[in-house]
Scaffold this active site. Structure first.
Site, PDB file in Angstrom:
ATOM      1  N   ARG A 147       0.833  -1.188   0.000  1.00 26.57           N
ATOM      2  CA  ARG A 147       0.000   0.000   0.000  1.00 26.57           C
ATOM      3  C   ARG A 147       0.876   1.250   0.000  1.00 26.57           C
ATOM      4  O   ARG A 147       1.700   1.431   0.902  1.00 26.57           O
ATOM      5  CB  ARG A 147      -0.913   0.033   1.238  1.00 26.57           C
ATOM      6  CG  ARG A 147      -1.826  -1.194   1.353  1.00 26.57           C
ATOM      7  CD  ARG A 147      -2.946  -1.181   0.338  1.00 26.57           C
ATOM      8  NE  ARG A 147      -3.688  -2.438   0.335  1.00 26.57           N
ATOM      9  CZ  ARG A 147      -4.721  -2.680   1.140  1.00 26.57           C
ATOM     10  NH1 ARG A 147      -5.124  -1.767   1.998  1.00 26.57           N
ATOM     11  NH2 ARG A 147      -5.351  -3.845   1.072  1.00 26.57           N
ATOM     12  N   ARG A 177      -0.424  -0.044  11.105  1.00 24.53           N
ATOM     13  CA  ARG A 177      -0.493   0.487   9.752  1.00 24.53           C
ATOM     14  C   ARG A 177       0.876   0.335   9.106  1.00 24.53           C
ATOM     15  O   ARG A 177       1.893   0.531   9.760  1.00 24.53           O
ATOM     16  CB  ARG A 177      -0.887   1.970   9.753  1.00 24.53           C
ATOM     17  CG  ARG A 177      -2.321   2.230  10.156  1.00 24.53           C
ATOM     18  CD  ARG A 177      -2.638   3.704  10.087  1.00 24.53           C
ATOM     19  NE  ARG A 177      -3.999   3.986  10.504  1.00 24.53           N
ATOM     20  CZ  ARG A 177      -5.048   3.997   9.705  1.00 24.53           C
ATOM     21  NH1 ARG A 177      -4.891   3.747   8.414  1.00 24.53           N
ATOM     22  NH2 ARG A 177      -6.256   4.263  10.156  1.00 24.53           N
ATOM     23  N   GLU A 182     -10.213  -2.940  12.422  1.00 25.42           N
ATOM     24  CA  GLU A 182     -10.680  -3.883  11.392  1.00 25.42           C
ATOM     25  C   GLU A 182      -9.589  -4.878  11.009  1.00 25.42           C
ATOM     26  O   GLU A 182      -8.457  -4.489  10.736  1.00 25.42           O
ATOM     27  CB  GLU A 182     -11.134  -3.088  10.170  1.00 25.42           C
ATOM     28  CG  GLU A 182     -11.483  -3.937   8.974  1.00 25.42           C
ATOM     29  CD  GLU A 182     -10.397  -3.902   7.917  1.00 25.42           C
ATOM     30  OE1 GLU A 182     -10.051  -4.997   7.412  1.00 25.42           O
ATOM     31  OE2 GLU A 182      -9.890  -2.810   7.607  1.00 25.42           O
ATOM     32  N   SER A 202     -12.507  -7.231   6.013  1.00 25.88           N
ATOM     33  CA  SER A 202     -13.626  -6.589   5.340  1.00 25.88           C
ATOM     34  C   SER A 202     -14.198  -7.595   4.347  1.00 25.88           C
ATOM     35  O   SER A 202     -13.462  -8.108   3.505  1.00 25.88           O
ATOM     36  CB  SER A 202     -13.177  -5.329   4.585  1.00 25.88           C
ATOM     37  OG  SER A 202     -13.056  -4.235   5.454  1.00 25.88           O
ATOM     38  N   ARG A 227      -2.827  -6.674  12.200  1.00 24.74           N
ATOM     39  CA  ARG A 227      -3.530  -6.278  13.419  1.00 24.74           C
ATOM     40  C   ARG A 227      -3.863  -7.482  14.289  1.00 24.74           C
ATOM     41  O   ARG A 227      -4.082  -7.337  15.490  1.00 24.74           O
ATOM     42  CB  ARG A 227      -4.799  -5.492  13.066  1.00 24.74           C
ATOM     43  CG  ARG A 227      -4.466  -4.140  12.440  1.00 24.74           C
ATOM     44  CD  ARG A 227      -5.669  -3.374  11.980  1.00 24.74           C
ATOM     45  NE  ARG A 227      -5.265  -2.105  11.394  1.00 24.74           N
ATOM     46  CZ  ARG A 227      -6.089  -1.262  10.793  1.00 24.74           C
ATOM     47  NH1 ARG A 227      -7.376  -1.561  10.692  1.00 24.74           N
ATOM     48  NH2 ARG A 227      -5.646  -0.120  10.290  1.00 24.74           N
TER      49      ARG A 227
END
Length: 426
Positions: free
Chosen positions: A265, A280, A352, A355, A393
């Site tokens: 990312r 992150r 989260e 998803s 996470r």
């Protein structure tokens, strides 16, 4: 991509539904309708001109045989040909503009989604209770550093901020998580695919990430004559292009795939003080689930994907919640999304880890992925995806929720067979 027929039949409804995603599409819908009308008008003119040309071409030999002057006929044919060529150029430009507008529209949110963003997300259910401590708990950065699980300094030395390095038992714990995910999914009937990590532009276009978000990925420098590639942001981008430009049969569906990949990312997000370490980052590991299904089986497939993701988190013994996202919080290409969020004690909140989304026929239209029904008709299939799971996470949650007063960490039962130890300690 949206259905142009639906846009023409219910333009106001399309505008209203996109507004729930925070998208003011009134001008774009009006432009699409005008361009589509112009396209159809040009097509009719071109077809009519070609029909007249064909008719005249058949008459010319007879006129010559009768000794009649064909000069005027040829002049008219030349004029007609020039006009047709001009119209074809205009048609090409019109179709390019129309396609650009269509590709720029996000997916329509399902009717039952609330408008707005995160403030309207709806927790549907909770599992378990938050961990309570009779000692002062540490955050995951300190735990991982003290136990030698993660080397943050050397990760940054190798690649800069937003990267980390798994070491020793920490690397084995990460690998144990991935094995647990893969074994569970394959037992549930999903086919494991190991996809390329470098993809062509068409993959991003089909997934709905391009053209709008093409700058959010890492592009590779290439020679002028070489195909341009980017590093995949998620395995979904590859898996939803497996059947691009294909027509499957009813018997082929559903297709159920998983893939393990690192994910890259470009923007890791804005960091808060409590989002240190690996919460992150620019690169993280994930196992992704994707389904191709018949339209009428779409909701059933969505429920299955949600249950699979929840099952993985339950297996790790986490306290978590499942949240139905409001329309604006769903990604551009998705019609609905549920997030599974785990509790990370040091953050005093939920993050989260999965998803699960249904794109309906949006990606299928962009990638021309269709199904031939039993009655011979051909229609677009549906695609769905879900994280199953991302580790960046999960890992912090494991060490924080399972820490002991002496600084050690209990290994979740489901991971012990992979790791070979029950407790991680100095």
């Amino acid at each position: 991509m949206l259905d142009i027929k639906y846009i023409k039949e219910k333009p106001d409804e399309v505008v209203e539904r996109l507004a729930k995603k925070g998208k003011d599409a009134k001008e774009e819908i009006e432009a699409i309708l005008k361009l589509d009308a112009k396209r159809r008008e040009l097509l009719a003119e071109i077809e009519s001109a070609k029909a007249e040309q064909n008719k005249t071409n058949k008459m010319i030999p007879a006129l010559k045989k009768e000794g009649k002057d064909t000069t005027e006929v040829f002049a008219k044919m030349k004029e007609l040909s020039a006009k047709t060529k001009e119209n074809e150029e205009i048609l090409k430009e019109t179709e390019t503009q129309l396609t650009s507008f269509m590709l720029g529209l996000p997916n329509l949110p399902d009717f039952d989604l609330l408008a707005g963003g995160k403030e309207n997300n709806e927790p549907l259910r909770y599992f378990g209770e938050p961990r309570t401590f009779d000692f002062e708990p540490k955050n995951h950065v300190d735990i991982c550093t003290d136990l030698g699980l993660i080397d943050y300094k050397r990760g940054a030395k190798l690649s800069g901020s937003g990267f980390w390095l798994y070491t020793g038992i920490g690397a084995r714990l990460e690998w144990a998580l991935l094995n647990y995910f893969i074994d569970t999914h394959t037992a549930n009937g999903y086919d494991l695919m190991l996809v390329p990590h470098m993809l062509g532009y068409e993959c991003g276009l089909t997934a709905g990430q391009f053209p709008k978000f093409k700058d959010d990925v890492y592009w590779l420098e290439t020679a002028e004559d070489e195909r341009r590639r980017f590093m995949l942001p998620t395995a979904e981008t590859a898996l939803v292009s497996l059947h691009r430009d294909e027509i499957l049969t009813e018997e082929d569906l559903p297709k159920k795939y998983i893939s393990y990949t690192p994910c890259f990312r470009r923007e890791a997000g804005s960091y808060r003080a409590d989002e240190r370490g690996m919460v992150r980052g620019h690169q993280f590991n994930k196992v992704e689930m994707v389904q191709y299904t018949l339209p009428e089986k779409s909701d059933e497939a969505f429920d299955e994907l949600v249950a699979n993701a929840e099952g993985l988190v339950k297996g790790l013994g986490f306290h978590f919640r499942t949240v139905k996202l409001a329309a604006e919080d769903c990604s551009a290409s998705m019609a609905r999304t549920y997030d599974i969020e785990i509790h990370i004690p040091s953050m005093d909140g939920y993050k989260e880890v999965s998803s699960v989304s249904n794109a309906r026929d949006y990606q299928a239209r962009r990638g021309m992925m269709r199904v031939k029904r039993a009655d011979g008709t051909i229609q677009y299939l549906h695609t769905l995806n879900g994280s199953g799971l991302a580790t960046s996470r999960i890992f912090p949650a494991i060490v924080e929720q399972n820490q002991n007063a002496d600084g050690s960490v209990n290994v979740p039962d489901v991971l012990r067979k992979y790791l070979g130890v029950d407790v991680i300690k100095k």
